[in-house]
Scaffold this motif. Structure first.
Motif, PDB file in Angstrom:
ATOM      1  N   GLU A  90      18.398 -11.806   2.041  1.00  0.00           N
ATOM      2  CA  GLU A  90      18.832 -10.604   2.752  1.00  0.00           C
ATOM      3  C   GLU A  90      18.673  -9.372   1.868  1.00  0.00           C
ATOM      4  O   GLU A  90      18.287  -8.303   2.330  1.00  0.00           O
ATOM      5  N   GLY A  91      18.965  -9.544   0.576  1.00  0.00           N
ATOM      6  CA  GLY A  91      18.813  -8.428  -0.346  1.00  0.00           C
ATOM      7  C   GLY A  91      17.381  -7.971  -0.464  1.00  0.00           C
ATOM      8  O   GLY A  91      17.099  -6.778  -0.600  1.00  0.00           O
ATOM      9  N   ARG A  92      16.457  -8.936  -0.410  1.00  0.00           N
ATOM     10  CA  ARG A  92      15.049  -8.580  -0.484  1.00  0.00           C
ATOM     11  C   ARG A  92      14.593  -7.893   0.802  1.00  0.00           C
ATOM     12  O   ARG A  92      13.769  -6.980   0.771  1.00  0.00           O
ATOM     13  N   LEU A  93      15.128  -8.329   1.938  1.00  0.00           N
ATOM     14  CA  LEU A  93      14.751  -7.711   3.205  1.00  0.00           C
ATOM     15  C   LEU A  93      15.154  -6.245   3.253  1.00  0.00           C
ATOM     16  O   LEU A  93      14.488  -5.427   3.889  1.00  0.00           O
ATOM     17  N   ILE A  94      16.236  -5.906   2.546  1.00  0.00           N
ATOM     18  CA  ILE A  94      16.664  -4.512   2.503  1.00  0.00           C
ATOM     19  C   ILE A  94      15.582  -3.642   1.892  1.00  0.00           C
ATOM     20  O   ILE A  94      15.284  -2.548   2.367  1.00  0.00           O
ATOM     21  N   THR A  95      14.962  -4.150   0.817  1.00  0.00           N
ATOM     22  CA  THR A  95      13.924  -3.354   0.149  1.00  0.00           C
ATOM     23  C   THR A  95      12.538  -3.606   0.717  1.00  0.00           C
ATOM     24  O   THR A  95      11.580  -2.950   0.311  1.00  0.00           O
ATOM     25  N   MET A  96      12.420  -4.561   1.656  1.00  0.00           N
ATOM     26  CA  MET A  96      11.101  -4.894   2.210  1.00  0.00           C
ATOM     27  C   MET A  96      11.012  -4.584   3.697  1.00  0.00           C
ATOM     28  O   MET A  96      10.135  -5.073   4.377  1.00  0.00           O
ATOM     29  N   SER A  97      11.928  -3.782   4.219  1.00  0.00           N
ATOM     30  CA  SER A  97      11.850  -3.423   5.626  1.00  0.00           C
ATOM     31  C   SER A  97      10.537  -2.702   5.887  1.00  0.00           C
ATOM     32  O   SER A  97       9.939  -2.101   4.992  1.00  0.00           O
ATOM     33  N   GLU A  98      10.085  -2.746   7.120  1.00  0.00           N
ATOM     34  CA  GLU A  98       8.784  -2.156   7.442  1.00  0.00           C
ATOM     35  C   GLU A  98       8.772  -0.661   7.141  1.00  0.00           C
ATOM     36  O   GLU A  98       7.785  -0.120   6.645  1.00  0.00           O
ATOM     37  N   SER A  99       9.895   0.002   7.407  1.00  0.00           N
ATOM     38  CA  SER A  99       9.933   1.434   7.124  1.00  0.00           C
ATOM     39  C   SER A  99       9.829   1.693   5.625  1.00  0.00           C
ATOM     40  O   SER A  99       9.157   2.634   5.188  1.00  0.00           O
ATOM     41  N   THR A 100      10.479   0.819   4.824  1.00  0.00           N
ATOM     42  CA  THR A 100      10.404   0.975   3.372  1.00  0.00           C
ATOM     43  C   THR A 100       8.992   0.713   2.885  1.00  0.00           C
ATOM     44  O   THR A 100       8.468   1.421   2.021  1.00  0.00           O
ATOM     45  N   ARG A 101       8.337  -0.326   3.430  1.00  0.00           N
ATOM     46  CA  ARG A 101       6.975  -0.656   3.003  1.00  0.00           C
ATOM     47  C   ARG A 101       6.017   0.479   3.359  1.00  0.00           C
ATOM     48  O   ARG A 101       5.098   0.787   2.601  1.00  0.00           O
ATOM     49  N   ASN A 102       6.229   1.111   4.514  1.00  0.00           N
ATOM     50  CA  ASN A 102       5.383   2.246   4.885  1.00  0.00           C
ATOM     51  C   ASN A 102       5.565   3.394   3.906  1.00  0.00           C
ATOM     52  O   ASN A 102       4.598   4.078   3.530  1.00  0.00           O
ATOM     53  N   LEU A 103       6.819   3.616   3.488  1.00  0.00           N
ATOM     54  CA  LEU A 103       7.078   4.660   2.496  1.00  0.00           C
ATOM     55  C   LEU A 103       6.420   4.321   1.170  1.00  0.00           C
ATOM     56  O   LEU A 103       5.885   5.186   0.481  1.00  0.00           O
ATOM     57  N   LEU A 104       6.470   3.029   0.803  1.00  0.00           N
ATOM     58  CA  LEU A 104       5.841   2.596  -0.436  1.00  0.00           C
ATOM     59  C   LEU A 104       4.341   2.878  -0.410  1.00  0.00           C
ATOM     60  O   LEU A 104       3.763   3.342  -1.385  1.00  0.00           O
ATOM     61  N   ARG A 105       3.727   2.567   0.721  1.00  0.00           N
ATOM     62  CA  ARG A 105       2.274   2.741   0.827  1.00  0.00           C
ATOM     63  C   ARG A 105       1.867   4.210   0.696  1.00  0.00           C
ATOM     64  O   ARG A 105       0.765   4.520   0.247  1.00  0.00           O
ATOM     65  N   THR A 106       2.737   5.112   1.112  1.00  0.00           N
ATOM     66  CA  THR A 106       2.416   6.535   1.046  1.00  0.00           C
ATOM     67  C   THR A 106       3.000   7.201  -0.189  1.00  0.00           C
ATOM     68  O   THR A 106       2.867   8.405  -0.377  1.00  0.00           O
TER      69      THR A 106
END
Length: 590
Positions: A90-106
């Motif tokens: 669950e802790g990893r899902l917090i940092t791996m949410s789709e919105s977070t991953r999109n922010l990471l990519r940009t």
């Protein structure tokens, strides 16, 4: 460890890490390989998330980068107290949410960057115990450990759930402990064992008989596909404010042991689980509510095949063939020896365009001999701890005598890639005269002797050694049959030979080097020939030159019953900490 607190005077940072892959060039655009869970209020985080990366190939650089961020619960509208009690998934899902991953990519992640560290996988595999460390730009350092994913292990998952029963209370003043557990896998070494965290459960508040949330564990990540691998469970009392959780107790078993101890009846009795101990005294029990192994179709088919074979060959114990990385992880060192062609087939070295021509200052351009030495030497040097390499020459005349194997440089072994380049260049300051013919037999024989001595020295220290001879030549070999005979004799030693054709000559006569048939001719296939001009990049050249080495190394040791040594144990204090990457790399992490 030792991360700099960037959360303010009255708070402490909550670090998590993002792992990106940059492939064969550190300046490639990164792709996200995985992210860890958040470790709250802790400047020495030990993440339980394992990140799997694919693409490493011996002979080609492979870069991964770790970025450490300070998580802020308010950014997602949650409280830290609530989030800190979740399990690692669950802790990893917090940092791996789709919105977070999109922010990471940009590159717009809303969390503060604590620092980054770039690692080359080959360099990590070449270090003792496959450990490496590097400082972060804002303070502290990050440690990485690499372990090969077993191709023949059990692939699949396990539905997993534990429950504590009558756990000891390590709180005071009438309060109850808030237990969670961590699952560790055992990494064997000659001097003992290292326990690596692979899963962390949720926290159950103020309950001495906690029932932790069920999860689905990946067998590859948790036990690397080995159901009989030793595992340890440590139950802690959660201390959110300080991050210094207190141990309640622990026990050891295997993944198979979890499955066999599963409580199918649902009764809450100690005999269905494991006794939790601390300092040898019982401090409660842990019951296994779920431990259902679900193998992939390929693993199930392989298991059925193995069972059938076992029944058919009941009295024959066949050892698993190790992989190349198994030998590297066990401390097998790869030594490089270089032999350089100084025959007259190279032409006048003072004439521009000839293979041995050195470009005058201020030009920093290499000739093709230098390029080949630099490219291959830079790769193989990562796997040799002492960085000492012999450099030989052949085909030159000294005192009117043609030498088919002579030392280049003042020392029998030179230091590093730069030492190889200097030894090569220094030959032209001697009294040599280029001559004929092109003969490989003496350098092959010398390198075979060198390989045997290196392996004997390594064995005395409980290690292994394998030598690669790189012959750089501008001409076709004169005596084909004598060369074949010498190669067959050398194949009985821990040696591989790569021959790089330099210049524009027609090397058709060298094709016999790749046509060796062990069944017909005897010996091992230890030789590879490539033409330098066929490759436009260092990476393509080294990939072609070294692509057969892993199988040749494994063949040599495995056919002689020499298995990889157990993985070397390395204490954190023994790992050399590299200086931080420059600030520009940090800003361009994503």
């Amino acid at each position: 460890t030792g991360l700099k607190n960037i959360a303010g005077y009255f708070n402490k940072s909550d670090p998590f890490a993002v792992v990106t892959v940059r492939g064969d060039n550190p300046d490639n655009n990164p792709s996200i390989a995985g992210q860890t869970e958040v470790v709250y209020n802790n400047l020495d985080p030990r993440w339980a998330t394992l990140v799997t990366v694919e693409g490493y190939k011996f002979g080609v650089p492979f870069y991964v980068e770790v970025g450490v961020f300070d998580f802020q619960a308010t950014k997602i509208g949650k409280s830290e107290k609530e989030l800190a009690q979740k399990d690692v998934d669950e802790g990893r899902l917090i940092t791996m949410s789709e919105s977070t991953r999109n922010l990471l990519r940009t590159g717009k992640l809303p969390y503060k960057l604590m620092g980054t560290a770039l690692f080359e996988v080959g360099e990590v595999l070449g270090q003792r115990g496959n450990h490496a460390s590097k400082k972060l730009q804002n303070g502290g350092q990050v440690f990485v450990h690499i372990e090969r994913c077993r191709s023949d292990g059990a692939h699949g998952s396990m539905d997993f759930q534990l429950r504590g029963l009558k756990l000891a209370n390590v709180q005071k003043f009438g309060r109850k402990s808030s237990p969670f557990f961590e699952l560790y896998r055992k990494v064997e070494s000659p001097t003992g064992a290292v326990w690596k965290s692979v899963y962390r459960s949720n926290v159950v508040r103020s309950d001495l008989s906690p029932q932790w949330k069920p999860t689905r564990l990946s067998l590859e990540q948790v036990c690397n596909g080995d159901l009989d691998r030793s595992m340890k469970v440590i139950v802690y009392d959660h201390r959110r404010a300080t991050g210094n959780h207190r141990i309640i107790g622990e026990f050891e078993t295997t993944m198979q042991g979890f499955s066999e101890s599963k409580n199918n009846r649902g009764d809450i009795y100690e005999e269905y689980g494991f006794t939790l101990t601390k300092n040898g005294s019982p401090v409660g029990h842990v019951l296994v509510l779920q431990a259902n192994v679900m193998l992939s179709e390929a693993s199930q088919a392989r298991l059925t095949q193995m069972q059938t074979k076992s029944q058919r060959d009941a009295h024959v114990a066949a050892a698993r063939r190790p992989d190349f990385v198994d030998y590297l992880s066990g401390g097998c060192e790869i030594s490089l020896a270089v032999a350089i062609d100084f025959t007259a087939s190279n032409g006048n070295p003072r004439k521009e365009g000839t293979p041995h021509y050195f470009h005058p200052p201020p030009s920093k351009e290499f000739n093709d001999y230098q390029k080949a030495m630099y490219a291959v030497g830079s790769i193989l040097a990562k796997y040799d701890s002492d960085q000492l390499f012999p450099v030989w020459g052949f085909g030159a005349k000294y005192n009117n005598v043609v030498r088919h194997c002579f030392q280049c440089g003042d020392e029998a072994e030179v230091q590093g890639v730069e030492g190889m380049m200097d030894a090569y260049k220094g030959v032209f300051n001697s009294t040599l005269r280029m001559s004929f013919p092109t003969v490989f037999t003496e350098v092959i024989r010398t390198s075979a002797d060198y390989a045997e001595v290196s392996q004997a020295d390594a064995e005395e220290e409980g290690k292994l050694s394998y030598t690669i001879l790189m012959i750089l030549t501008a001409g076709n070999v004169e005596d084909v049959q004598a060369t074949k005979d010498e190669l067959i004799a050398a194949s009985d030693t821990p040696l591989s030979i790569v021959i790089v054709g330099i210049g524009d000559r027609d090397f058709t006569a060298m094709e016999f080097l790749d046509d060796h048939n062990p069944k017909k001719d005897g010996g091992r296939d230890i030789t590879k020939f490539v033409k330098f001009s066929d490759f436009r990049s260092y990476n393509k050249l080294t990939e072609a030159v070294l692509d057969e080495i892993p199988d040749q190394l494994v063949d040599y040791f495995f056919e002689r019953g020499i298995m990889p040594p157990k993985q070397v144990q390395v204490e954190q204090s023994d790992v050399k900490v590299l200086e931080a990457d420059d600030d520009e790399r940090t800003m361009n992490f994503l």
